[in-house]
Write an enzyme that holds these catalytic residues in place. Structure first.
Site, PDB file in Angstrom:
ATOM      1  N   ASP A  10      22.268  21.377   5.998  1.00 45.33           N
ATOM      2  CA  ASP A  10      21.072  20.761   6.590  1.00 45.33           C
ATOM      3  C   ASP A  10      19.887  21.268   5.788  1.00 45.33           C
ATOM      4  O   ASP A  10      20.041  22.143   4.921  1.00 45.33           O
ATOM      5  CB  ASP A  10      20.946  21.173   8.073  1.00 45.33           C
ATOM      6  CG  ASP A  10      19.698  20.620   8.727  1.00 45.33           C
ATOM      7  OD1 ASP A  10      19.403  19.421   8.546  1.00 45.33           O
ATOM      8  OD2 ASP A  10      18.983  21.367   9.430  1.00 45.33           O
ATOM      9  N   SER A  11      18.696  20.780   6.112  1.00 46.60           N
ATOM     10  CA  SER A  11      17.501  21.279   5.429  1.00 46.60           C
ATOM     11  C   SER A  11      17.083  22.657   5.944  1.00 46.60           C
ATOM     12  O   SER A  11      16.287  23.332   5.318  1.00 46.60           O
ATOM     13  CB  SER A  11      16.352  20.297   5.660  1.00 46.60           C
ATOM     14  OG  SER A  11      16.140  20.162   7.055  1.00 46.60           O
ATOM     15  N   CYS A  73      22.946  16.907   9.212  1.00 46.12           N
ATOM     16  CA  CYS A  73      21.553  16.485   9.057  1.00 46.12           C
ATOM     17  C   CYS A  73      21.480  14.961   9.143  1.00 46.12           C
ATOM     18  O   CYS A  73      22.206  14.268   8.424  1.00 46.12           O
ATOM     19  CB  CYS A  73      21.041  16.942   7.688  1.00 46.12           C
ATOM     20  SG  CYS A  73      19.409  16.297   7.282  1.00 46.12           S
ATOM     21  N   GLU A 151      11.639  24.719  13.229  1.00 49.83           N
ATOM     22  CA  GLU A 151      11.774  25.781  12.208  1.00 49.83           C
ATOM     23  C   GLU A 151      10.876  26.970  12.547  1.00 49.83           C
ATOM     24  O   GLU A 151      11.166  28.106  12.193  1.00 49.83           O
ATOM     25  CB  GLU A 151      11.409  25.241  10.813  1.00 49.83           C
ATOM     26  CG  GLU A 151      12.403  24.249  10.234  1.00 49.83           C
ATOM     27  CD  GLU A 151      13.747  24.853   9.813  1.00 49.83           C
ATOM     28  OE1 GLU A 151      13.763  25.945   9.230  1.00 49.83           O
ATOM     29  OE2 GLU A 151      14.784  24.200  10.074  1.00 49.83           O
ATOM     30  N   CYS A 183      18.122  13.540  14.774  1.00 48.19           N
ATOM     31  CA  CYS A 183      17.841  14.661  13.869  1.00 48.19           C
ATOM     32  C   CYS A 183      18.490  15.879  14.509  1.00 48.19           C
ATOM     33  O   CYS A 183      18.347  16.098  15.719  1.00 48.19           O
ATOM     34  CB  CYS A 183      16.343  14.856  13.739  1.00 48.19           C
ATOM     35  SG  CYS A 183      15.864  16.423  12.970  1.00 48.19           S
ATOM     36  N   HIS A 185      17.787  18.877  14.449  1.00 46.40           N
ATOM     37  CA  HIS A 185      16.881  19.888  15.018  1.00 46.40           C
ATOM     38  C   HIS A 185      16.587  19.597  16.503  1.00 46.40           C
ATOM     39  O   HIS A 185      16.206  20.499  17.242  1.00 46.40           O
ATOM     40  CB  HIS A 185      15.542  19.895  14.273  1.00 46.40           C
ATOM     41  CG  HIS A 185      15.561  20.595  12.942  1.00 46.40           C
ATOM     42  ND1 HIS A 185      16.142  20.054  11.821  1.00 46.40           N
ATOM     43  CD2 HIS A 185      15.068  21.805  12.569  1.00 46.40           C
ATOM     44  CE1 HIS A 185      15.980  20.884  10.796  1.00 46.40           C
ATOM     45  NE2 HIS A 185      15.339  21.959  11.221  1.00 46.40           N
TER      46      HIS A 185
HETATM   47  N1  DGL Z   1      17.808  18.305  10.626  1.00 47.18           N
HETATM   48  C1  DGL Z   1      17.342  17.228   9.864  1.00 47.18           C
HETATM   49  C2  DGL Z   1      17.781  15.889  10.349  1.00 47.18           C
HETATM   50  O1  DGL Z   1      18.753  15.854  11.058  1.00 47.18           O
HETATM   51  C3  DGL Z   1      16.245  17.334   8.917  1.00 47.18           C
HETATM   52  C4  DGL Z   1      14.866  17.554   9.407  1.00 47.18           C
HETATM   53  C5  DGL Z   1      13.956  17.648   8.218  1.00 47.18           C
HETATM   54  O2  DGL Z   1      14.264  18.420   7.309  1.00 47.18           O
HETATM   55  O3  DGL Z   1      12.955  16.901   8.168  1.00 47.18           O
HETATM   56  O4  DGL Z   1      17.216  14.887  10.044  1.00 47.18           O
END
Ligand code: DGL
Length: 259
Positions: A10-11, A73, A151, A183, A185
């Site tokens: 993931d990011s 992600c 984050e 997402c 997150h």
């Molecule tokens: N967790 C990510 C997603 O599912 C990325 C969020 C990001 O880096 O902008 O899209």
């Protein structure tokens, strides 16, 4: 093959919501995780850059001898999965396909999607849902501030509540069956989201993936001897502290350079 690790990327910390569910279901699998913190946020990057970043993560995971890769992600799934699948032999799963199968099984017809700007711009959820389910209504909403807040560890405060309220306003007059957290997150905000949409099923894609994996494979019986590994591509971030909040324990993190 069975004893080789599973790779995930993931990011940043968001993919840990997927890690957590997969680990709960498969405690004896070793997982190697990358948080590509150097390039966070993926949500505001172009498709070309997400493909490049995803390839670097995938190649690093392949160099660690993983047997399969889960793109933990939504943005990387939306932007890069097609390219990754045709570029590498290692099996690659994203968060969209298993979730679309789930929505189909549940026969949901009014579905909201909240995700990063990049994911919403790609229209990937609507395209995939439309291709598998007839007469489905998909309502997209981008939420660009949520991943950066996650984050920072701002997952329960007043700022999070107000921001989420604002983003969910567009769903006020729609009778949704389900809301996809598009997402990875966003499961960190699940309690707040549920407060605003109490009668809607909130879909955490990590749970869907873990369930799908459980139905499609044998569990490794013996205890693993190898610990999971967590890599990040830039150490100037809050990864460690937020990971502790998500997983409820300290994890050892290593910095890596994937280019
Ligand atoms: N967790 C990510 C997603 O599912 C990325 C969020 C990001 O880096 O902008 O899209």
């Amino acid at each position: 093959m069975g004893n080789r690790p599973i790779g995930m990327f993931d990011s940043g910390v968001g993919g840990l919501t997927v890690y957590k569910e997969v680990k709960k279901t498969f405690p004896n699998e070793q997982i190697i995780y990358i948080g590509d913190t150097k390039r966070f946020p993926y949500g505001s990057k172009t498709k070309e850059n997400i493909i490049k970043a995803s390839k670097r993560c995938v190649e690093f995971l392949i160099s660690k001898n993983v047997k399969e890769i889960i793109i933990a992600c939504g943005t990387a799934t939306s932007r890069a999965i097609d390219t990754l699948k045709v570029t590498y032999d290692t099996p690659i799963t994203g968060i969209i396909e298993p979730t679309v199968e789930y929505i189909k099984r549940m026969n949901y017809k009014n579905v909201g999607v909240i995700a990063t700007r990049g994911t919403i711009e790609s229209n990937s959820w609507k395209i995939n849902l439309d291709s598998k389910i007839s007469n489905i209504n998909v309502y997209n909403q981008e939420c660009p501030l949520l991943a950066p807040m996650a984050e920072e560890g701002w997952i329960k405060n007043e700022v999070a509540k107000l921001t989420i309220k604002e983003y969910l306003k567009n769903f006020e007059n729609i009778k949704l069956d389900a809301l996809i957290l598009g997402c990875t997150h966003y499961p960190l905000f699940e309690d707040i989201i549920k407060e605003y949409l109490p009668n809607v099923e909130i879909i955490n894609t990590g749970k869907v993936i873990a369930k799908q994996m459980e139905q499609s494979r044998e569990k490794i019986k013996e205890n693993i001897t190898k610990d999971d590994k967590f890599f990040i591509t830039d150490t100037q971030c809050n990864f460690e502290a937020v990971a502790k909040k998500i997983l409820g324990k300290d994890i050892k993190i290593e910095g890596i350079d994937v280019g």
